[in-house]
Enzyme design. Sequence first.
Site, short mmCIF file in Angstrom:
data_model
loop_
_atom_site.label_atom_id
_atom_site.label_comp_id
_atom_site.label_asym_id
_atom_site.label_seq_id
_atom_site.Cartn_x
_atom_site.Cartn_y
_atom_site.Cartn_z
N ASP A 46 26.69 -9.22 -30.50
CA ASP A 46 27.88 -9.99 -30.10
C ASP A 46 28.86 -9.04 -29.41
OD1 ASP A 46 29.94 -12.09 -30.02
OD2 ASP A 46 28.63 -13.08 -31.45
N GLU A 87 29.71 -20.35 -25.67
CA GLU A 87 31.02 -19.83 -25.26
C GLU A 87 30.92 -18.79 -24.14
OE1 GLU A 87 33.27 -20.36 -29.54
OE2 GLU A 87 32.09 -18.55 -29.26
N HIS A 94 29.21 -13.45 -24.92
CA HIS A 94 29.21 -12.67 -26.16
C HIS A 94 28.43 -11.36 -25.97
CE1 HIS A 94 31.27 -15.44 -28.87
NE2 HIS A 94 30.63 -16.43 -28.28
C1 ACM Z 1 29.39 -20.48 -32.26
O1 ACM Z 1 30.01 -20.80 -33.28
N1 ACM Z 1 30.01 -19.82 -31.27
C2 ACM Z 1 27.99 -20.79 -32.08
#
Ligand code: ACM
Length: 473
Positions: free
Chosen positions: A124, A255, A191
Amino acid sequence: MKIIPIPKDTAFSDRCVEVKKTVTYIDSSLEKEEYILKICENGTINISAGSESGIFYAKQTIKQLKKEYGSSLPVCIIRDKPDFEYRAFMLDCARHMFPVDEIKKLIDAMAFLKLNKFHWHLTDDQGWRIESEKYPKLNTVAAVRKHSDFGKNFEEGPYGRVYTKNELTQIVSYCKERFIEVIPEFDIPGHTSALLAAFPELACGNKEVEVKTHQGIFKDVICPAKEESIDTVLKIFDEICEIFPSEYIHIGGDETPSKQWESCPECQALMQKLGIKDYHEYQNFFMNKVIAHLSEKGKTCIVWNDAAKGKNLDSRAVMHYWKENDKATLYFANGGGKLILSPFSYYYTDYDYDITPLNRTVSFNPMLKGLNSKESILGLEVPIWTEYISDNERLEKMLFPRAIAVAQTAWGGNVDYHHFLMKFNSCKDILEEMGIQLGDVWLWKNKRTAMPVGWLKFLKRNYSLDYIKNQLK
Ligand code: ACM
Ligand code: ZN
C-alpha cells in the site's frame, strides 16, 4: 447444542456416551468440505467427509461439543456443509505489521471458525511487505516510511520492513495445514506510493514519490502508458506467484485518482490512440493486461469493486464488493460475474463497535438488493485495515467477535442476532482458550438499528460528504 457456525442438519438424542475412538472416511459422494459426523452409542465417532478439509471441519465441531458437554458427548448425527465456497479474512500488514506468531494465532482462530482463505494485504501507500530478489529496492526503499502519523498516534522514526521469503512461505505452509489458501494482494495501479518511491520511473512524469506516513487516498499512481510500468508490474507478480501458489490473487484496483493521468502527455496520447475517454476504462485497460497475464498462469484475479465503474473489466476477474449499493457491481454480477462480499458498513472490523456493533455484522444478508442470483456470490470476507491498529490486543479485540458473525453467515447462513448470541458461547470460550482477546461485551452488545450521528461523523473524517451520500442512497 451450541455450535457456531450453526450446522445444516442435526439430530440429537438425550443419551450421552464416553468417546472411545474416532474413525474417519473420505466419501467421494459428498461435496469437498461437507461432512457427516455420527456419535454412536458404542462411543465411536464416525466422520465421513468429501475430503480431508471436511474431516478437519468435523473436528472443529467436535471441539465445540466437548466444550458444551464435557467428555461425555450426546449420541447424535450432524450433517454439515458451507453455504459459500469462499470464506475469508483479510489482514492489512502494509499500514502496520504484525509478528508471524500473531498471524499464526489468527490463522488458528479462523480455521477453527471454518474460514478457508487468508487475503493478505501486503502492499500500500504506507509500505511494501513482500521480499523481492529481483527488485531489492522494494526491500530497502518501498518497505520503510520515515515516521507514522495516523491520527492521534504519532510515532517517531522509520517504520517497516518486508516479510522475508522464509516468513511468507512459513505462513503459506501453516495455512495449508489448516486448509486455508493465502491470497496475496499487490494493489495496483493506485495505493502504490511505496512502489513508486522505489521506482519513480513508473509514475507519470517520473515524479519523485515518498512512502506515505499517514492515511489517505493519494494521487501518486502508476502510469499505464509506459512499457516499463506493465513490464515491472508483471515481473513483480511473477515473483509473488512463486511464493504464493494460490488459485486466487488480489490485484487491488481501489481508490485510484486520475489526476496524474489527466496531465500526463503519454497517458493522454495512449487514451486517444485507444479511443478511451473515461479514466475508469483507462484504469481497467491496465488491470486487464495484468488479468490476462495472471490468467495464463492459471490464476483467478480479484479486484475491488471500484473497478466496476469502467464497464470493460475482463470478466475472468472476481469483483470484491466493499463499496455498497453500487449499481456497476450489480451490473457485473447480473451479467455473469462473481462477487466476494465485504460491505464496509457491516464487515470492516477496524470501525469501532459504536459505529459497527456486532448486531449489524450479524444482520448482513448476502443476497444484495438487485442481485438476480445467489450463484453470483462466491463468498464473504471479513477485513481488518490497520492504520489505527498497531498492537495485537487491539487487532484481536476489533476482529472478534465480529469475525465469528461473518463465519456464521459464510458457512451457516443468516441468523437472527439473539439466535446467534444463544449459540456462540462455546465458540467464544474456545477462542479465549486459544489466547484470543475478544472485544469487551458491553461494547459489542450496544445495539444499533438506525444510522447514528457518530457513524456519520466518523465517515466524514475519512470520506467526502458526497461519497457518503452516494453510499447511503
Ligand atoms: C478499500 O477499503 N479501499 C478497499
Ligand atoms: Zn502517465
